[in-house]
Design a protein around this motif. Structure first.
Motif, mmCIF file in Angstrom:
data_model
loop_
_atom_site.group_PDB
_atom_site.id
_atom_site.type_symbol
_atom_site.label_atom_id
_atom_site.label_comp_id
_atom_site.label_asym_id
_atom_site.label_seq_id
_atom_site.Cartn_x
_atom_site.Cartn_y
_atom_site.Cartn_z
ATOM 1 N N ILE A 53 0.876 -1.166 0.000
ATOM 2 C CA ILE A 53 0.000 0.000 0.000
ATOM 3 C C ILE A 53 0.913 1.215 0.000
ATOM 4 C CG2 ILE A 53 -1.800 1.283 1.214
ATOM 5 C CD1 ILE A 53 -2.660 -1.341 2.507
ATOM 6 N N GLY A 54 0.818 2.002 -1.049
ATOM 7 C CA GLY A 54 1.724 3.146 -1.170
ATOM 8 C C GLY A 54 3.139 2.634 -1.277
ATOM 9 N N LYS A 58 4.042 -4.784 3.668
ATOM 10 C CA LYS A 58 3.713 -5.419 4.958
ATOM 11 C C LYS A 58 3.676 -6.930 4.774
ATOM 12 C CE LYS A 58 0.018 -5.842 8.339
ATOM 13 N NZ LYS A 58 -1.380 -5.543 8.590
ATOM 14 N N TYR A 59 4.402 -7.629 5.612
ATOM 15 C CA TYR A 59 4.467 -9.082 5.575
ATOM 16 C C TYR A 59 3.729 -9.647 6.785
ATOM 17 C CZ TYR A 59 6.425 -13.763 6.242
ATOM 18 O OH TYR A 59 6.580 -15.116 6.435
ATOM 19 N N THR A 60 2.925 -10.683 6.552
ATOM 20 C CA THR A 60 2.283 -11.430 7.629
ATOM 21 C C THR A 60 2.485 -12.912 7.339
ATOM 22 O OG1 THR A 60 0.588 -9.722 7.853
ATOM 23 C CG2 THR A 60 0.127 -11.838 8.875
ATOM 24 N N SER A 74 7.230 -4.995 8.467
ATOM 25 C CA SER A 74 6.979 -4.110 7.336
ATOM 26 C C SER A 74 8.258 -3.370 6.978
ATOM 27 C CB SER A 74 5.856 -3.116 7.644
ATOM 28 O OG SER A 74 6.226 -2.274 8.698
ATOM 29 N N ALA A 75 8.285 -2.856 5.783
ATOM 30 C CA ALA A 75 9.433 -2.105 5.294
ATOM 31 C C ALA A 75 8.931 -1.065 4.299
ATOM 32 C CB ALA A 75 10.433 -3.037 4.623
ATOM 33 N N ASN A 149 12.948 -11.888 1.500
ATOM 34 C CA ASN A 149 13.419 -10.737 2.275
ATOM 35 C C ASN A 149 12.906 -10.772 3.720
ATOM 36 O OD1 ASN A 149 14.736 -9.713 0.053
ATOM 37 N ND2 ASN A 149 13.143 -8.250 -0.454
ATOM 38 N N PHE A 150 11.700 -11.271 3.909
ATOM 39 C CA PHE A 150 11.087 -11.274 5.235
ATOM 40 C C PHE A 150 11.228 -12.611 5.961
ATOM 41 C CE2 PHE A 150 8.662 -7.686 3.390
ATOM 42 C CZ PHE A 150 8.888 -6.728 4.385
#
Length: 154
Positions: A53-54, A58-60, A74-75, A149-150
């Motif tokens: 978003i934008g 965000k990772y979950t 998040s990053a 990455n996450f």
């Protein structure tokens, strides 16, 4: 000389204003891009989602253990990365893809999905894990990189 300096300042101000407006238009577009995967039978992180978003990614992640622990991280990424990603998407072709392609998570092969919300309309495509259709291969590769990455998210 003063006149030339004045014109130079006006031109620089105009260029800066145009650049900021371009960045603002990228940020204010109503586009949300999500991707994820899930495995019905697994240990460890069995489902994960990345939402853009934008300029926030965000990772979950969620595992199938008894405690069903959920990880969130998040990053920020540059507006340029998001702009390039959106430019790589053919929204018309994506919208024409069927909602399910192949046999996602059959025989526990896993499933992957990509969803795009644009101007309030949403379309989600679920496909066999690591086997995206050609129309969204680049986008699927972007999400695979984000999952990597996450991977150390806690």
């Amino acid at each position: 000389m003063k006149c030339q300096l004045f014109y130079l300042i006006v031109i620089l101000a105009f260029i800066t204003a145009c650049s900021n407006k371009e960045a603002d238009s990228i940020m204010n577009q109503e586009i949300i891009i999500k991707g994820g995967y899930f495995f019905g039978e697994c240990f460890g992180t069995c489902q994960a989602t990345v939402e853009i978003i934008g300029t926030t990614v965000k990772y979950t992640g969620k595992d199938n253990s008894k405690n069903n622990a959920e990880k969130q991280c998040s990053a920020k990424v540059s507006a340029r990365v998001i702009s390039d990603l959106e430019a790589a998407i053919d929204f018309d072709e994506f919208g024409k893809l069927p909602m399910v392609i192949g046999c996602p998570d059959c025989a526990d092969g896993g499933a992957q999905w990509i969803e795009i919300v644009k101007s309030g309309e949403s379309h989600k495509v679920v496909f066999d894990y690591n086997r995206p259709p050609d129309a969204i291969k680049e986008l699927a590769n972007f999400f695979s990189a984000q999952f990597t990455n996450f991977k150390n998210c806690r």
